[in-house]
Design an enzyme around this catalytic site. Structure first.
Site, PDB file in Angstrom:
ATOM      1  CG  ASP A 104     -14.266  -1.202  -2.010  1.00 33.15           C
ATOM      2  OD1 ASP A 104     -15.265  -0.722  -1.851  1.00 33.15           O
ATOM      3  OD2 ASP A 104     -13.109  -0.631  -1.630  1.00 33.15           O
TER       4      ASP A 104
ATOM      5  CE  LYS B 291      -3.784   0.355   2.348  1.00 36.56           C
ATOM      6  NZ  LYS B 291      -4.690   0.547   3.512  1.00 36.56           N
TER       7      LYS B 291
END
Length: 487
Positions: free
Chosen positions: A254, A115
């Site tokens: 999601d 990330k």
């Protein structure tokens, strides 16, 4: 990149191999000044890495995607999703990459994921980067959740990129190296369904079964069996969230995994004063994802998953709908069973206690906690003292002493097990004020508060001398808490 330096790791890319239409090959942004901030050495060893190697410049390059290792092809994953109820057909990894998957010490495949590694084709006008504070937040809280015994993605490392990230102010950049059983989400299936390619949906279902439930390949209806397994995993997961007072903050489709692991620790928080309406996320202005709404939102998300799988359940739409509804209807009872058993354990009572008595006992307690704004974590830990006959630690948390005294008398009449309570009621959680203190100090270059808080929450059920402040609620002047997604 040989095993002499990485340990016994074999890299693979199962997701990109099985569903290449949902995997965009991409590379992380180069960060020549990248340096390791924190490394999860036990997790590294579990994955087959040599922690000493990961601390070297070559190891940091491997962690942040600058060096790939044999067999690794990083990809940005495509997925769709309902965000705060509104459908977005194309989300995907906007600032993240799936680097590789590896077999852990138990032979299970685990994703290694970045990330904050820079923009991808899914970046949606974002810069693709991340700041140090939010990445340390995910590291801290995901590891705390793991220590609490709650299924979670894990954090392998936080890397300082050496870049500056601009949000409200200029901040030091960082990336998180995350580990998960997979990064398959409800949104992954929504994306596959939206392509109207039945073969893609079949292959995604097959990939999910192979990854998480290989025994289901022999079921009479494997796609339906997969849905039922996801339903049960999510019912158990959300029950555990509720039992420790965890508020995810952004339960979009999601952000719901097929594995049943907690994922994406953005605007999350642990509730202090018990309140079903507790909301901490600055973007959840209508309270959609409030603490008390989490079970119903999980059911809503599962309904969206069922919709995507209808063609796989049965060729006849009416039969497929009937199968989906029957499977979905079981979520409520399964959640209720898991939550009730967990709550009785927190009270030191077995599931064999008379249902009418325990239902009344639990309902009355929740009303008392809410009315007097009692700290959730402190109450249950102090209740262990009350089971041993020491009532004052609990009584001092309440305003209505007569009501709590009467409740304690009823509860003690059922013979609670104090030792069993200590094993399920944590002393230490990531208290919001301590999280902010730690992240602020880390952003200013001092990792000490972060490391001490991580130490406390890594053994949450064992009370330790010198850690008293980590068990205390926020001071009054801390004020109303708000969290932000970090993007």
């Amino acid at each position: 990149m040989g095993t002499a330096v990485t340990g016994s790791v074999t890299f693979a890319n199962g997701f990109a191999r099985d569903v290449p239409e949902m995997a965009v090959p991409w590379r992380a942004e180069p960060f020549p000044d990248a340096r390791l901030v924190v490394l999860n050495e036990p997790l590294a060893r579990e994955l087959g890495f040599d922690p000493a190697f990961l601390r070297t410049p070559e190891g940091v390059k491997l962690l942040c995607g600058a060096a790939l290792g044999d067999g690794a092809v990083p990809v940005a994953q495509a997925y769709a999703g309902h965000q705060f109820g509104g459908y977005s057909p194309r989300l995907g990894d906007g600032r993240a990459l799936l680097l590789r998957d590896v077999a852990d010490a138990h032979g299970d495949r685990r994703d290694i994921h970045l990330k904050g590694s820079g923009p991808t084709p899914f970046a949606r006008a974002g810069d693709g980067f991340a700041a140090l504070g939010p990445m340390l937040r995910e590291y801290l809280i995901s590891e705390a959740m793991h220590a609490l015994g709650i299924p979670s993605t894990r954090s392998l490392a936080v890397i300082a990129t050496g870049a500056t990230v601009y949000r409200e102010t200029a901040l030091p950049g960082a990336m998180l190296v995350r580990v998960a059983s997979s990064h398959l989400r409800v949104g992954s299936f929504q994306y596959a369904a939206a392509t109207r390619d039945p073969d893609l949906l079949v292959r995604l279902v097959r990939h999910a079964i192979d990854r998480h439930h290989p025994e289901l390949a022999e079921a009479d209806n494997p796609p339906l069996a997969l849905f039922e397994a996801v339903r049960d995993a999510q019912a158990a997961l959300v029950a555990q969230w509720m039992l420790v007072g965890f508020v995810h903050g952004v339960m979009n489709t999601d952000n719901m995994t097929i594995s049943g692991e907690t994922i994406d620790y953005g605007p999350c928080a642990f509730m202090e004063a018990f309140d079903p309406g507790a909301v901490y996320s600055s973007i959840d202005v209508d309270g959609r994802y409030a603490y008390g709404n989490q079970p119903s939102i999980a059911a809503w998300n599962l309904a969206r998953l069922a919709e995507t799988l209808l063609p796989a359940f049965d060729d006849d739409r009416a039969r497929a709908l009937a199968l989906a509804q029957q499977a979905l209807d079981a979520f409520g009872p399964r959640y209720s069973t898991a939550w009730t058993a967990g709550f009785l354990a927190k009270l030191g009572l077995g599931t064999g206690a008379e249902e009418e008595l325990t239902t009344s006992l639990i309902g009355d307690l929740l009303s008392l906690l809410r009315a007097d704004h009692v700290d959730h974590t402190s109450f249950f830990r102090a209740l262990g003292d009350a089971a041993r006959g020491r009532h004052e630690p609990v009584r001092r948390l309440f305003l209505d002493l007569g009501a709590i005294d009467a409740w304690i008398e009823r509860w003690r009449g059922l013979g609670p097990d104090a030792a069993a309570m200590d094993a399920v009621n944590p002393v230490y959680i990531p208290r919001n004020h301590l999280v902010e203190e730690a992240l602020t100090a880390a952003t200013d270059g001092d990792l000490g508060p972060f490391e001490r808080l991580l130490d406390a929450v890594s053994t949450p059920y064992v009370e330790r001398a010198g850690f008293e402040r980590y068990a205390e609620p926020a001071p009054q002047d801390f004020g109303a808490y708000r969290t932000f997604c970090g993007t």
